[in-house]
Design a protein around this motif. Sequence first.
Motif, PDB file in Angstrom:
ATOM      1  N   ASP A   1       0.751  -1.381  -0.075  1.00 38.50           N
ATOM      2  CA  ASP A   1       0.068   0.001   0.201  1.00 38.50           C
ATOM      3  C   ASP A   1       0.593   1.381   0.089  1.00 38.50           C
ATOM      4  N   PRO A   2       1.959   1.266  -1.266  1.00 40.32           N
ATOM      5  CA  PRO A   2       2.719   2.501  -0.885  1.00 40.32           C
ATOM      6  C   PRO A   2       1.529   3.981  -1.292  1.00 40.32           C
ATOM      7  N   TRP A   3       0.972   4.044  -1.656  1.00 43.84           N
ATOM      8  CA  TRP A   3       0.232   5.292  -1.393  1.00 43.84           C
ATOM      9  C   TRP A   3      -0.235   5.500   0.223  1.00 43.84           C
ATOM     10  N   GLY A   4      -0.936   4.199   0.380  1.00 41.82           N
ATOM     11  CA  GLY A   4      -1.430   4.659   1.558  1.00 41.82           C
ATOM     12  C   GLY A   4      -0.178   5.350   2.508  1.00 41.82           C
ATOM     13  N   ALA A   5       0.288   4.412   2.645  1.00 44.28           N
ATOM     14  CA  ALA A   5       1.926   4.750   3.334  1.00 44.28           C
ATOM     15  C   ALA A   5       2.057   5.799   3.212  1.00 44.28           C
ATOM     16  N   ALA A   6       2.455   6.415   1.813  1.00 45.43           N
ATOM     17  CA  ALA A   6       2.687   8.525   1.785  1.00 45.43           C
ATOM     18  C   ALA A   6       1.981   8.852   2.353  1.00 45.43           C
ATOM     19  N   ASP A   7       0.914   8.398   2.681  1.00 44.46           N
ATOM     20  CA  ASP A   7      -0.422   9.894   2.897  1.00 44.46           C
ATOM     21  C   ASP A   7       0.061   9.903   4.433  1.00 44.46           C
ATOM     22  N   TRP A   8      -0.103   8.139   5.019  1.00 42.99           N
ATOM     23  CA  TRP A   8       0.125   8.127   6.421  1.00 42.99           C
ATOM     24  C   TRP A   8       1.247   9.475   6.770  1.00 42.99           C
ATOM     25  N   TRP A   9       2.595   9.336   6.070  1.00 40.88           N
ATOM     26  CA  TRP A   9       3.693   9.924   6.165  1.00 40.88           C
ATOM     27  C   TRP A   9       3.466  11.548   6.192  1.00 40.88           C
ATOM     28  N   ILE A  10       2.904  12.392   5.493  1.00 38.23           N
ATOM     29  CA  ILE A  10       2.899  13.808   5.314  1.00 38.23           C
ATOM     30  C   ILE A  10       0.876  13.494   5.712  1.00 38.23           C
ATOM     31  N   SER A  11       0.430  12.849   6.931  1.00 34.93           N
ATOM     32  CA  SER A  11      -0.886  13.378   6.958  1.00 34.93           C
ATOM     33  C   SER A  11      -1.369  13.651   9.120  1.00 34.93           C
ATOM     34  N   ARG A  12      -1.391  14.561   9.386  1.00 36.02           N
ATOM     35  CA  ARG A  12      -0.888  15.649  10.546  1.00 36.02           C
ATOM     36  C   ARG A  12      -2.077  14.379  11.582  1.00 36.02           C
ATOM     37  N   ASN A  13      -1.281  13.816  12.453  1.00 32.84           N
ATOM     38  CA  ASN A  13      -1.062  13.148  13.621  1.00 32.84           C
ATOM     39  C   ASN A  13      -2.517  13.728  14.810  1.00 32.84           C
ATOM     40  N   ALA A  14      -3.690  13.899  15.244  1.00 29.93           N
ATOM     41  CA  ALA A  14      -4.308  14.169  16.109  1.00 29.93           C
ATOM     42  C   ALA A  14      -3.628  14.251  17.613  1.00 29.93           C
ATOM     43  N   TRP A  15      -3.092  13.816  17.477  1.00 25.93           N
ATOM     44  CA  TRP A  15      -2.879  13.696  18.617  1.00 25.93           C
ATOM     45  C   TRP A  15      -1.275  14.307  19.683  1.00 25.93           C
TER      46      TRP A  15
ATOM     47  N   ASP B   1      11.507   7.767  17.316  1.00 28.00           N
ATOM     48  CA  ASP B   1      11.346   6.791  18.856  1.00 28.00           C
ATOM     49  C   ASP B   1       8.994   7.020  17.920  1.00 28.00           C
ATOM     50  N   ASP B   2       9.182   8.932  18.177  1.00 25.25           N
ATOM     51  CA  ASP B   2       7.764   8.562  18.077  1.00 25.25           C
ATOM     52  C   ASP B   2       6.895   8.331  16.817  1.00 25.25           C
ATOM     53  N   VAL B   3       8.387   8.480  15.752  1.00 22.83           N
ATOM     54  CA  VAL B   3       7.075   8.243  14.309  1.00 22.83           C
ATOM     55  C   VAL B   3       7.048   6.263  14.417  1.00 22.83           C
ATOM     56  N   VAL B   4       7.592   5.877  15.264  1.00 19.34           N
ATOM     57  CA  VAL B   4       7.717   4.445  15.245  1.00 19.34           C
ATOM     58  C   VAL B   4       6.750   4.192  15.549  1.00 19.34           C
ATOM     59  N   ALA B   5       6.635   4.838  16.977  1.00 14.06           N
ATOM     60  CA  ALA B   5       5.485   4.335  17.981  1.00 14.06           C
ATOM     61  C   ALA B   5       4.034   4.518  16.628  1.00 14.06           C
ATOM     62  N   LEU B   6       3.806   5.633  16.942  1.00 13.79           N
ATOM     63  CA  LEU B   6       2.905   6.135  15.086  1.00 13.79           C
ATOM     64  C   LEU B   6       2.503   4.892  15.116  1.00 13.79           C
ATOM     65  N   ALA B   7       3.700   4.669  14.406  1.00 13.97           N
ATOM     66  CA  ALA B   7       3.570   3.676  12.568  1.00 13.97           C
ATOM     67  C   ALA B   7       3.452   1.592  13.298  1.00 13.97           C
ATOM     68  N   ALA B   8       3.946   1.997  14.505  1.00 11.83           N
ATOM     69  CA  ALA B   8       3.630   0.638  15.704  1.00 11.83           C
ATOM     70  C   ALA B   8       2.032   0.608  15.824  1.00 11.83           C
ATOM     71  N   ALA B   9       1.410   2.050  16.395  1.00 11.34           N
ATOM     72  CA  ALA B   9      -0.080   1.798  16.460  1.00 11.34           C
ATOM     73  C   ALA B   9      -0.584   1.559  15.360  1.00 11.34           C
ATOM     74  N   VAL B  10      -0.453   2.152  14.540  1.00 12.34           N
ATOM     75  CA  VAL B  10      -1.695   1.961  12.810  1.00 12.34           C
ATOM     76  C   VAL B  10      -1.199   0.269  12.712  1.00 12.34           C
ATOM     77  N   GLY B  11      -0.522  -0.532  13.122  1.00 13.87           N
ATOM     78  CA  GLY B  11      -0.079  -2.153  12.643  1.00 13.87           C
ATOM     79  C   GLY B  11      -1.117  -2.276  13.233  1.00 13.87           C
TER      80      GLY B  11
END
Length: 209
Positions: free
Chosen positions: A167-181, A196-206
């Motif tokens: 899902d390359p487009w979904g991944a790219a969209d995640w990188w540029i989408s403002r996180n509500a938290w 570390d914060d970036v990895v934590a956010l991505a892990a939460a998506v998983g």
Amino acid sequence: MSIYSAIRVLGERWPDVVRRLTADQRLRLRELLADAQAGPSLRLAMFLNDVLPEEHPVRAALLQDDTTLGAGVLMSPEQRSAWIDEILRGLDDDRNERLEHVDVEARSRIRRTLTTVPRDRVLDLGIDPKAPYVIDLDGDYPEFQFASGAVAETVRRVNILLTADLDPWGAADWWISRNAWIGETPLELLRTGRDDDVVALAAAVGEEG
């Protein structure tokens, strides 16, 4: 041991199998299946044995007689090739299905927001553009992935967590989408050293997926 019986069951159980594999494992499976089209592959058998639980039907099929397909039906080279082709199409179909989740408007926003480089530039850097941790937007590659001249470890880990190969487009969209938290985009966090914060956010998506 019957690698061909395992290939047959692999095709039948594909949706279950693919959910169990990481991005790196899906890429490795594709390579091993391509090799198996030429003949029996001990490496494929060992791989399936390693990544699937002991009770999985694919592993049980590995114990069947190597000359049969199902109940005593001989497997010809043509049958073997057909099964493998079907599984490889399954890899592509799964990727295409996930691509549909990002609409045209979102893709346009992604292209406006992210600077990209062509495939040749990625190759010049010595990076495999087909690697599961590289975002490929139909032949364009977001430049931030290669800011240091290589794929940074954080970007590599995050893109794998996001299944960027499927899902390359979904991944790219995640990188540029403002996180509500946190009120910032993951890309902004990356550029300010908050790896570390970036990895934590991505892990939460998983975990949500």
